[in-house]
Design a protein around this motif. Structure first.
Motif, PDB file in Angstrom:
ATOM      1  N   THR A  77      12.972  -8.122   5.312  1.00 50.91           N
ATOM      2  CA  THR A  77      13.823  -9.312   5.362  1.00 50.91           C
ATOM      3  C   THR A  77      15.157  -9.008   6.025  1.00 50.91           C
ATOM      4  O   THR A  77      15.626  -9.738   6.907  1.00 50.91           O
ATOM      5  N   VAL A  78      15.781  -7.919   5.618  1.00 53.09           N
ATOM      6  CA  VAL A  78      17.071  -7.528   6.204  1.00 53.09           C
ATOM      7  C   VAL A  78      16.909  -7.205   7.683  1.00 53.09           C
ATOM      8  O   VAL A  78      17.741  -7.587   8.520  1.00 53.09           O
ATOM      9  N   ALA A  79      15.826  -6.511   8.035  1.00 51.21           N
ATOM     10  CA  ALA A  79      15.601  -6.118   9.427  1.00 51.21           C
ATOM     11  C   ALA A  79      15.438  -7.332  10.333  1.00 51.21           C
ATOM     12  O   ALA A  79      15.972  -7.366  11.446  1.00 51.21           O
ATOM     13  N   VAL A  80      14.711  -8.356   9.864  1.00 50.80           N
ATOM     14  CA  VAL A  80      14.515  -9.554  10.675  1.00 50.80           C
ATOM     15  C   VAL A  80      15.825 -10.301  10.873  1.00 50.80           C
ATOM     16  O   VAL A  80      16.205 -10.645  11.997  1.00 50.80           O
ATOM     17  N   LEU A  81      16.551 -10.552   9.785  1.00 52.32           N
ATOM     18  CA  LEU A  81      17.789 -11.316   9.885  1.00 52.32           C
ATOM     19  C   LEU A  81      18.855 -10.567  10.694  1.00 52.32           C
ATOM     20  O   LEU A  81      19.503 -11.137  11.582  1.00 52.32           O
ATOM     21  N   MET A 137      17.794   1.590   2.995  1.00 53.96           N
ATOM     22  CA  MET A 137      16.997   0.926   1.966  1.00 53.96           C
ATOM     23  C   MET A 137      15.707   1.671   1.608  1.00 53.96           C
ATOM     24  O   MET A 137      15.251   1.593   0.462  1.00 53.96           O
ATOM     25  N   LEU A 138      15.124   2.361   2.560  1.00 54.91           N
ATOM     26  CA  LEU A 138      13.866   3.061   2.274  1.00 54.91           C
ATOM     27  C   LEU A 138      14.113   4.464   1.736  1.00 54.91           C
ATOM     28  O   LEU A 138      13.300   5.006   0.983  1.00 54.91           O
ATOM     29  N   ARG A 139      15.202   5.086   2.191  1.00 57.58           N
ATOM     30  CA  ARG A 139      15.744   6.340   1.654  1.00 57.58           C
ATOM     31  C   ARG A 139      14.883   7.581   1.923  1.00 57.58           C
ATOM     32  O   ARG A 139      15.406   8.607   2.301  1.00 57.58           O
ATOM     33  N   GLU A 140      13.589   7.484   1.798  1.00 58.63           N
ATOM     34  CA  GLU A 140      12.739   8.659   2.002  1.00 58.63           C
ATOM     35  C   GLU A 140      12.330   8.785   3.470  1.00 58.63           C
ATOM     36  O   GLU A 140      12.020   7.789   4.123  1.00 58.63           O
ATOM     37  N   ARG A 141      12.321  10.014   3.977  1.00 60.00           N
ATOM     38  CA  ARG A 141      11.969  10.247   5.378  1.00 60.00           C
ATOM     39  C   ARG A 141      10.562   9.750   5.681  1.00 60.00           C
ATOM     40  O   ARG A 141      10.304   9.204   6.748  1.00 60.00           O
ATOM     41  N   ARG A 142       9.657   9.909   4.739  1.00 59.00           N
ATOM     42  CA  ARG A 142       8.272   9.459   4.943  1.00 59.00           C
ATOM     43  C   ARG A 142       8.212   7.946   5.125  1.00 59.00           C
ATOM     44  O   ARG A 142       7.509   7.437   6.004  1.00 59.00           O
ATOM     45  N   LEU A 143       8.970   7.211   4.330  1.00 56.54           N
ATOM     46  CA  LEU A 143       8.973   5.757   4.430  1.00 56.54           C
ATOM     47  C   LEU A 143       9.654   5.284   5.717  1.00 56.54           C
ATOM     48  O   LEU A 143       9.225   4.307   6.335  1.00 56.54           O
ATOM     49  N   VAL A 144      10.714   5.973   6.119  1.00 55.65           N
ATOM     50  CA  VAL A 144      11.390   5.630   7.366  1.00 55.65           C
ATOM     51  C   VAL A 144      10.437   5.793   8.541  1.00 55.65           C
ATOM     52  O   VAL A 144      10.419   4.979   9.474  1.00 55.65           O
ATOM     53  N   ARG A 183       0.790  -1.229   0.000  1.00 52.52           N
ATOM     54  CA  ARG A 183       0.000   0.000   0.000  1.00 52.52           C
ATOM     55  C   ARG A 183       0.824   1.281   0.000  1.00 52.52           C
ATOM     56  O   ARG A 183       0.310   2.348  -0.342  1.00 52.52           O
ATOM     57  N   VAL A 184       2.070   1.191   0.419  1.00 52.15           N
ATOM     58  CA  VAL A 184       2.888   2.410   0.510  1.00 52.15           C
ATOM     59  C   VAL A 184       4.058   2.363  -0.462  1.00 52.15           C
ATOM     60  O   VAL A 184       4.218   3.246  -1.302  1.00 52.15           O
ATOM     61  N   SER A 185       4.918   1.309  -0.337  1.00 46.23           N
ATOM     62  CA  SER A 185       6.078   1.186  -1.227  1.00 46.23           C
ATOM     63  C   SER A 185       6.593  -0.243  -1.213  1.00 46.23           C
ATOM     64  O   SER A 185       6.715  -0.849  -0.132  1.00 46.23           O
ATOM     65  N   PRO A 186       6.940  -0.798  -2.375  1.00 45.70           N
ATOM     66  CA  PRO A 186       7.496  -2.162  -2.418  1.00 45.70           C
ATOM     67  C   PRO A 186       8.867  -2.266  -1.752  1.00 45.70           C
ATOM     68  O   PRO A 186       9.358  -3.372  -1.519  1.00 45.70           O
ATOM     69  N   ARG A 187       9.487  -1.153  -1.438  1.00 42.28           N
ATOM     70  CA  ARG A 187      10.791  -1.192  -0.768  1.00 42.28           C
ATOM     71  C   ARG A 187      10.705  -1.882   0.606  1.00 42.28           C
ATOM     72  O   ARG A 187      11.716  -2.366   1.116  1.00 42.28           O
ATOM     73  N   PHE A 188       9.527  -1.896   1.183  1.00 38.58           N
ATOM     74  CA  PHE A 188       9.385  -2.503   2.508  1.00 38.58           C
ATOM     75  C   PHE A 188       9.610  -4.012   2.476  1.00 38.58           C
ATOM     76  O   PHE A 188       9.914  -4.604   3.511  1.00 38.58           O
ATOM     77  N   ASN A 189       9.467  -4.629   1.300  1.00 43.85           N
ATOM     78  CA  ASN A 189       9.712  -6.075   1.214  1.00 43.85           C
ATOM     79  C   ASN A 189      11.173  -6.406   1.537  1.00 43.85           C
ATOM     80  O   ASN A 189      11.471  -7.249   2.406  1.00 43.85           O
ATOM     81  N   GLY A 190      12.085  -5.775   0.832  1.00 45.41           N
ATOM     82  CA  GLY A 190      13.496  -6.038   1.083  1.00 45.41           C
ATOM     83  C   GLY A 190      13.925  -5.580   2.470  1.00 45.41           C
ATOM     84  O   GLY A 190      14.700  -6.265   3.147  1.00 45.41           O
ATOM     85  N   TRP A 191      13.411  -4.432   2.896  1.00 48.70           N
ATOM     86  CA  TRP A 191      13.782  -3.919   4.220  1.00 48.70           C
ATOM     87  C   TRP A 191      13.370  -4.879   5.338  1.00 48.70           C
ATOM     88  O   TRP A 191      14.144  -5.124   6.263  1.00 48.70           O
ATOM     89  N   LEU A 251      16.895  -3.152  17.404  1.00 47.78           N
ATOM     90  CA  LEU A 251      16.374  -1.895  16.860  1.00 47.78           C
ATOM     91  C   LEU A 251      17.392  -1.196  15.970  1.00 47.78           C
ATOM     92  O   LEU A 251      17.026  -0.618  14.938  1.00 47.78           O
ATOM     93  N   ALA A 252      18.666  -1.229  16.368  1.00 50.26           N
ATOM     94  CA  ALA A 252      19.681  -0.497  15.604  1.00 50.26           C
ATOM     95  C   ALA A 252      19.801  -0.983  14.163  1.00 50.26           C
ATOM     96  O   ALA A 252      19.738  -0.170  13.226  1.00 50.26           O
ATOM     97  N   PRO A 253      19.972  -2.301  13.911  1.00 48.72           N
ATOM     98  CA  PRO A 253      20.072  -2.721  12.504  1.00 48.72           C
ATOM     99  C   PRO A 253      18.790  -2.467  11.719  1.00 48.72           C
ATOM    100  O   PRO A 253      18.848  -2.176  10.523  1.00 48.72           O
ATOM    101  N   ALA A 254      17.632  -2.569  12.386  1.00 46.53           N
ATOM    102  CA  ALA A 254      16.378  -2.284  11.691  1.00 46.53           C
ATOM    103  C   ALA A 254      16.318  -0.820  11.282  1.00 46.53           C
ATOM    104  O   ALA A 254      15.877  -0.482  10.169  1.00 46.53           O
ATOM    105  N   ALA A 255      16.766   0.072  12.164  1.00 50.31           N
ATOM    106  CA  ALA A 255      16.754   1.506  11.865  1.00 50.31           C
ATOM    107  C   ALA A 255      17.763   1.841  10.764  1.00 50.31           C
ATOM    108  O   ALA A 255      17.471   2.620   9.839  1.00 50.31           O
ATOM    109  N   ILE A 256      18.966   1.263  10.848  1.00 49.32           N
ATOM    110  CA  ILE A 256      19.987   1.525   9.829  1.00 49.32           C
ATOM    111  C   ILE A 256      19.509   1.027   8.465  1.00 49.32           C
ATOM    112  O   ILE A 256      19.659   1.719   7.445  1.00 49.32           O
ATOM    113  N   ALA A 257      18.919  -0.177   8.445  1.00 46.36           N
ATOM    114  CA  ALA A 257      18.403  -0.713   7.179  1.00 46.36           C
ATOM    115  C   ALA A 257      17.294   0.176   6.624  1.00 46.36           C
ATOM    116  O   ALA A 257      17.189   0.352   5.404  1.00 46.36           O
TER     117      ALA A 257
END
Length: 267
Positions: free
Chosen positions: A45-49, A98-105, A35-43, A88-94
């Motif tokens: 996966t990286v955030a969980v691992l 990966m999301l790049r836009e402040r709105r998506l972050v 609903r917002v951006s397909p970038r959340f798919n890759g983010w 939280l730190a790796p999820a925030a860095i990713a």
């Protein structure tokens, strides 16, 4: 309730809470991806691992004295042991990378918060122990004689429910044997479930384990008394003989030490 039965699979409340938290996170990230951006798919996966890896690494570092002799045990994630604040730190860095836009972050905070709330709520609902008194039953001692489980001597008690056919029971037994040697002020009872003395003695000899207070619960009455399911299960009782804590599944050396420390603080 300290375990969740999923068919033949028995999960501790802590492990089930992790699964629920990760599932809620991935579901939330999936909704954002559609609903917002397909970038959340890759983010996601990286955030969980990366989050799981960071949380496990933080636990290993915090308890390094227990891992120094066997660093590869850090990979034994099935034993549990995570410090989730470090995820939280790796999820925030990713999210930033990966999301790049402040709105998506900003949107990325939603599944993280939902997962944390779901995991905490699940753990609180599925863990905890009623202060049940020890059963008034006497079990035969492999070394000879018998032990009354209800008899208290002023020491905390650790009761391990196990069987020789149970792989996690066999894996955790050396750590419990070491804990018995390291904590003479704690009474350890190794209550075998449903097996005969020859089989139990034969396995202990083959494994090279010299442990005291191996009890034979041929009728498997102890788990019925405490309402536990599956093996192994480790019960921690206060000096008054009342149940203080239950650990379902394979227990790690640092978890034994932490539980004993809590018993001492609360006694």
């Amino acid at each position: 309730m300290n375990a969740i039965e999923l068919g033949p699979l028995v999960l501790s409340g802590e492990r089930f809470a992790i699964i629920v938290g990760v599932a809620v996170f991935l579901l939330g990230a999936g909704v954002l991806a559609s609903r917002v951006s397909p970038r959340f798919n890759g983010w996601s996966t990286v955030a969980v691992l990366a989050g799981l890896g960071a949380a496990r690494l933080a636990h290993v570092v915090a308890h390094w004295s227990y891992f120094a002799d066997d660093p590869l045990r850090a990979l034994a994630v099935w034993q549990g042991g995570f410090i989730w604040a470090w995820a939280l730190a790796p999820a925030a860095i990713a999210a930033v990378v990966m999301l790049r836009e402040r709105r998506l972050v900003a949107w990325a905070a939603a599944p993280v918060i939902a997962a944390a709330l779901a995991g905490i709520a699940t753990e609180r609902l599925t863990t905890g122990a009623e202060p049940v008194a020890a059963p008034a039953m006497t079990l035969a001692r492999l070394e000879g004689g018998a032990v009354n489980l209800a008899a208290v001597d002023g020491r905390p008690t650790v009761i391990n429910l196990w069987a020789t056919w149970c792989p996690p029971c066999r894996r955790e037994m050396p750590a419990l044997a070491q804990a018995q040697d390291a904590h003479p002020d704690v009474r350890f009872l190794f209550v075998n479930q449903g097996e005969g003395p020859e089989k139990v003695a034969g396995w202990l000899e083959q494994a090279g384990l010299g442990i005291d207070n191996v009890l034979l619960d041929r009728a498997m009455a102890v788990p019925r008394h405490y309402g536990t399911v599956g093996l192994p299960v480790t019960l921690f009782l206060g000096p008054d003989g009342r149940l203080a804590e239950v650990h379902v599944g394979e227990i790690a050396p640092e978890q034994i030490g932490a539980a004993i420390a809590r018993l001492r603080r609360n006694s």
